[in-house]
Write a protein that holds these residues in place. Structure first.
Motif, PDB file in Angstrom:
ATOM      1  N   TRP A   1     -83.101  15.558 -45.490  1.00  0.00           N
ATOM      2  CA  TRP A   1     -83.007  14.781 -44.264  1.00  0.00           C
ATOM      3  C   TRP A   1     -81.597  14.216 -44.110  1.00  0.00           C
ATOM      4  CZ3 TRP A   1     -87.796  11.313 -45.564  1.00  0.00           C
ATOM      5  CH2 TRP A   1     -88.938  12.122 -45.647  1.00  0.00           C
TER       6      TRP A   1
ATOM      7  N   GLU B   1     -80.529  11.493 -42.876  1.00  0.00           N
ATOM      8  CA  GLU B   1     -80.450  10.061 -43.222  1.00  0.00           C
ATOM      9  C   GLU B   1     -80.293   9.866 -44.721  1.00  0.00           C
ATOM     10  OE1 GLU B   1     -83.371  10.497 -39.704  1.00  0.00           O
ATOM     11  OE2 GLU B   1     -83.002  11.543 -41.597  1.00  0.00           O
ATOM     12  N   ILE B   2     -80.878  10.752 -45.498  1.00  0.00           N
ATOM     13  CA  ILE B   2     -80.780  10.661 -46.959  1.00  0.00           C
ATOM     14  C   ILE B   2     -79.359  11.001 -47.396  1.00  0.00           C
ATOM     15  CG2 ILE B   2     -81.643  11.601 -49.144  1.00  0.00           C
ATOM     16  CD1 ILE B   2     -83.594   9.740 -47.454  1.00  0.00           C
TER      17      ILE B   2
ATOM     18  N   ASP C   1     -83.562   0.918 -48.554  1.00  0.00           N
ATOM     19  CA  ASP C   1     -83.517   1.679 -47.313  1.00  0.00           C
ATOM     20  C   ASP C   1     -84.892   2.296 -47.010  1.00  0.00           C
ATOM     21  OD1 ASP C   1     -82.196   3.159 -45.100  1.00  0.00           O
ATOM     22  OD2 ASP C   1     -82.639   4.890 -46.372  1.00  0.00           O
ATOM     23  N   PRO C   2     -85.481   2.004 -45.842  1.00  0.00           N
ATOM     24  CA  PRO C   2     -86.815   2.535 -45.530  1.00  0.00           C
ATOM     25  C   PRO C   2     -86.885   4.067 -45.518  1.00  0.00           C
ATOM     26  CG  PRO C   2     -86.257   0.750 -44.026  1.00  0.00           C
ATOM     27  CD  PRO C   2     -85.012   1.055 -44.826  1.00  0.00           C
ATOM     28  N   LYS C   3     -85.866   4.740 -45.032  1.00  0.00           N
ATOM     29  CA  LYS C   3     -85.899   6.209 -44.994  1.00  0.00           C
ATOM     30  C   LYS C   3     -85.833   6.771 -46.412  1.00  0.00           C
ATOM     31  CE  LYS C   3     -86.319   9.611 -42.113  1.00  0.00           C
ATOM     32  NZ  LYS C   3     -87.470   9.708 -41.218  1.00  0.00           N
ATOM     33  N   THR C   4     -85.046   6.132 -47.286  1.00  0.00           N
ATOM     34  CA  THR C   4     -84.985   6.552 -48.693  1.00  0.00           C
ATOM     35  C   THR C   4     -86.346   6.348 -49.354  1.00  0.00           C
ATOM     36  OG1 THR C   4     -82.627   6.074 -48.850  1.00  0.00           O
ATOM     37  CG2 THR C   4     -83.862   6.141 -50.920  1.00  0.00           C
TER      38      THR C   4
ATOM     39  N   GLU D   1     -89.201   6.482 -47.880  1.00  0.00           N
ATOM     40  CA  GLU D   1     -90.052   7.549 -47.355  1.00  0.00           C
ATOM     41  C   GLU D   1     -89.780   8.867 -48.093  1.00  0.00           C
ATOM     42  OE1 GLU D   1     -90.771   9.836 -43.089  1.00  0.00           O
ATOM     43  OE2 GLU D   1     -89.705   7.921 -43.097  1.00  0.00           O
ATOM     44  N   TRP D   2     -88.486   9.166 -48.325  1.00  0.00           N
ATOM     45  CA  TRP D   2     -88.084  10.380 -49.066  1.00  0.00           C
ATOM     46  C   TRP D   2     -88.673  10.350 -50.474  1.00  0.00           C
ATOM     47  CZ3 TRP D   2     -85.784  14.979 -48.204  1.00  0.00           C
ATOM     48  CH2 TRP D   2     -85.207  15.656 -49.285  1.00  0.00           C
TER      49      TRP D   2
END
Length: 109
Positions: free
Chosen positions: A26, A28-29, A73-76, A78-79
């Motif tokens: 991703w 964002e990651i 980090d919320p996206k991290t 999620e990853w």
């Protein structure tokens, strides 16, 4: 610059999915990895032992702060929720580790 490395197991039934996931990491990651002063980050797979070896170069001044920034980090998060069930941490890892950090014993430029 500080070189860092780590190791973890991977569940064999998830190897193909893990490879596909990382082939399309991703954006964002990737941006967060860069924002946390990490460069030249690679993950290698060793079969049939099913071990993942990660290597990167840290170019910041406070790795603990950058690691905390990444972890918050919320996206991290999620990853990690996708990746972690595929992984098999080593029984010998230190308390608080998921991936086991490794000591550099040799380097040549």
């Amino acid at each position: 610059m500080q070189r860092m490395a780590m190791v973890i197991g991977i569940k064999p039934e998830h190897i193909d999915a893990y490879k596909r996931l990382h082939a399309e990491t991703w954006p964002e990651i990737l941006a967060m990895i860069s924002a946390c002063n990490i460069r030249n980050y690679s993950i290698y797979l060793k079969e049939p032992e099913n071990l993942l070896f990660g290597y990167w170069e840290y170019h910041g001044t406070d790795f603990d702060a950058d690691a905390a920034k990444m972890a918050a980090d919320p996206k991290t998060q999620e990853w990690w929720d996708v990746c972690m069930p595929m992984q098999a941490p080593l029984e010998t890892r230190k308390e608080g580790e998921w991936w086991s950090m490794m000591e550099e014993v040799f380097h040549h430029d």
